[in-house]
Design a protein around this motif. Structure first.
Motif, mmCIF file in Angstrom:
data_model
loop_
_atom_site.group_PDB
_atom_site.id
_atom_site.type_symbol
_atom_site.label_atom_id
_atom_site.label_comp_id
_atom_site.label_asym_id
_atom_site.label_seq_id
_atom_site.Cartn_x
_atom_site.Cartn_y
_atom_site.Cartn_z
ATOM 1 N N MET A 296 45.618 128.825 103.850
ATOM 2 C CA MET A 296 44.860 130.052 104.113
ATOM 3 C C MET A 296 43.402 129.642 104.355
ATOM 4 S SD MET A 296 45.356 133.577 102.036
ATOM 5 C CE MET A 296 44.065 133.510 100.840
ATOM 6 N N PRO A 297 43.149 129.016 105.514
ATOM 7 C CA PRO A 297 41.808 128.467 105.751
ATOM 8 C C PRO A 297 40.727 129.535 105.658
ATOM 9 C CG PRO A 297 43.192 128.316 107.741
ATOM 10 C CD PRO A 297 44.069 128.783 106.638
ATOM 11 N N GLN A 298 39.605 129.136 105.100
ATOM 12 C CA GLN A 298 38.478 130.060 104.956
ATOM 13 C C GLN A 298 37.296 129.600 105.808
ATOM 14 O OE1 GLN A 298 38.718 133.023 103.085
ATOM 15 N NE2 GLN A 298 40.843 132.349 103.243
ATOM 16 N N SER A 299 37.586 128.833 106.868
ATOM 17 C CA SER A 299 36.547 128.448 107.822
ATOM 18 C C SER A 299 37.227 128.321 109.182
ATOM 19 C CB SER A 299 35.917 127.104 107.443
ATOM 20 O OG SER A 299 36.881 126.072 107.511
ATOM 21 N N SER A 300 36.448 128.425 110.255
ATOM 22 C CA SER A 300 37.038 128.275 111.599
ATOM 23 C C SER A 300 37.571 126.866 111.781
ATOM 24 C CB SER A 300 35.993 128.593 112.675
ATOM 25 O OG SER A 300 35.646 129.949 112.578
ATOM 26 N N TYR A 301 36.863 125.880 111.234
ATOM 27 C CA TYR A 301 37.320 124.481 111.308
ATOM 28 C C TYR A 301 38.706 124.357 110.676
ATOM 29 C CZ TYR A 301 37.307 119.472 109.867
ATOM 30 O OH TYR A 301 37.618 118.152 109.628
ATOM 31 N N GLY A 302 38.858 124.908 109.478
ATOM 32 C CA GLY A 302 40.152 124.848 108.791
ATOM 33 C C GLY A 302 41.232 125.564 109.588
ATOM 34 N N ALA A 303 40.872 126.711 110.180
ATOM 35 C CA ALA A 303 41.849 127.475 110.974
ATOM 36 C C ALA A 303 42.272 126.679 112.202
ATOM 37 C CB ALA A 303 41.248 128.813 111.389
ATOM 38 N N GLU A 304 41.305 126.023 112.849
ATOM 39 C CA GLU A 304 41.628 125.239 114.055
ATOM 40 C C GLU A 304 42.542 124.059 113.693
ATOM 41 O OE1 GLU A 304 37.555 124.580 114.938
ATOM 42 O OE2 GLU A 304 37.291 126.677 115.515
#
Ligand SMILES: NC(=O)c1ccc[n+]([C@@H]2O[C@H](COP(=O)([O-])OP(=O)(O)OC[C@H]3O[C@@H](n4cnc5c(N)ncnc54)[C@H](O)[C@@H]3O)[C@@H](O)[C@H]2O)c1
Length: 332
Positions: free
Chosen positions: A149-157
């Protein structure tokens, strides 16, 4: 222009960066040498004298972007058997510039995959994901099986790339080995735009440059780290882990490996810096930065990784070793 080569090629994207450069050296130190190493990076080696050469293994540097189709067509050919895909925009920069992060981190990864599909090659693709894919309440009690459950755009990407490459591997179109890396410390050279940059700074700056540095989070914040030596060993190991071991208990393809790391705190690292290197702790200035706390505070500080360990991925012994490795390998 990168000319086609009869031997098998290893491509390293982002190969002029921190981990990329160390990876080239490590591949060249192995007994089984690659036919050729192709290094793609947006920037040339800096300074140029840091370009690595070898007596028998040709190393070809190509300066260009993974977003440029012409460049990808040159560096990924029918001879490409292994791709270490490291090129990325790092965490704080990807958070600040959503378009850039999506383009380089996701579109770039998709472009690499599509080039392989176009050629019909099925290389081993070692992809560097991150602990930033985790977030939310699981970070308090995190394991390699926790949901993401990424909490940053970097993590989401990074999470989107994990799904993309996992699906292509399930379909048998690629052979991806995706490593969720801890924060790699201690990073030499100039600070980069990663939110975790202070983790290296609190050791490197007092020890190597005798300069002040800022600690932007609470000194007791749990952080999940690994040394560059462990990270590089893991990248190389990932490329040779037998494909048949990358399955879950039901036999479904499992391409994502959360690397073992060391759970520690900035306080422990500062103490190790003083103990091992004789640095001056008073050079570390505590100055909370809500923006950095907001990103780093959503990352797990400890992750249980029994499956990764069963595959032979190793962990650093303690924080003293992390500082010693910096002193031995990078503090010159
Ligand atoms: N170092 C860490 O603590 C850490 C932790 C988790 C994950 N990772 C991941 O590991 C990988 C390598 O990390 P690093 O610390 O070596 O980063 P780095 O910033 O030192 O290197 C990344 C390289 O990618 C290159 N690059 C950026 N955009 C590009 C583009 N469009 N085309 C070609 N090259 C491009 C940069 O010029 C740079 O040399 C990255 O994917 C990063 O997200 C690193």
């Amino acid at each position: 222009m990168v000319s086609p080569h009869v031997h098998s090629d290893i491509l390293i994207t982002g190969g002029c960066g921190f981990l990329g450069r160390k990876l080239i050296l490590s591949l060249l130190a192995r007994t089984q040498l690659p036919g050729r190493i192709v290094v793609l990076d947006a920037f040339p080696p800096s300074p140029p004298s840091t370009a690595i050469s070898h007596d028998t293994v040709p190393i070809v540097y190509r300066t260009g972007s993974i977003l440029d189709t012409k460049v990808l067509n040159e560096v990924i050919t029918s001879s490409t058997t292994c791709i270490y895909h490291l090129a990325a925009v790092v965490s704080a920069q990807a958070e600040q510039d959503w378009n850039l992060g999506m383009q380089v981190n996701f579109d770039g990864t998709r472009a690499i995959a599509e080039r392989c599909l176009e050629l019909g090659i099925k290389p081993v693709v070692v992809f560097t994901s991150s602990l930033a894919v985790y977030g939310g309440e699981v970070v308090k009690n995190c394991s390699e099986d926790s949901h993401i459950m990424p909490q940053s755009s970097y993590g989401a990407e990074k999470a989107m790339c994990e799904l993309l490459l996992s699906d292509l591997s399930r379909r048998g179109l690629l052979d991806a080995r995706i490593l969720r890396l801890p924060t790699i410390a201690i990073r030499p050279g100039k600070p980069n735009a990663a939110a975790s940059v202070f983790i290296s700074g609190i050791v490197r700056e007092p020890l190597q440059h005798k300069q002040k540095t800022v600690l932007p989070v609470d000194e007791k914040t749990l952080i999940w780290i690994a040394s560059p030596r462990s990270a590089i060993k893991a990248l190389v190991h990932a490329s040779v882990v037998p494909r048949e071991t990358l399955v879950d208990a039901q036999g479904s393809r499992r391409s994502v490996i959360t690397l073992p790391g060391l759970s520690t705190t900035p306080r422990d690292l500062i103490d190790a810096m003083v103990r091992v290197g004789g640095g001056d702790a008073s050079l570390v200035e505590k100055k909370p930065d809500p923006k950095i706390e907001a990103i780093v505070g959503t990352w797990p500080g400890d992750i249980d990784t029994p499956w990764a360990k069963s595959l032979g991925f190793e962990v650093d012994k303690n924080v003293d070793d992390i500082v010693k490795i910096f002193v031995e390998d990078d503090m010159h």
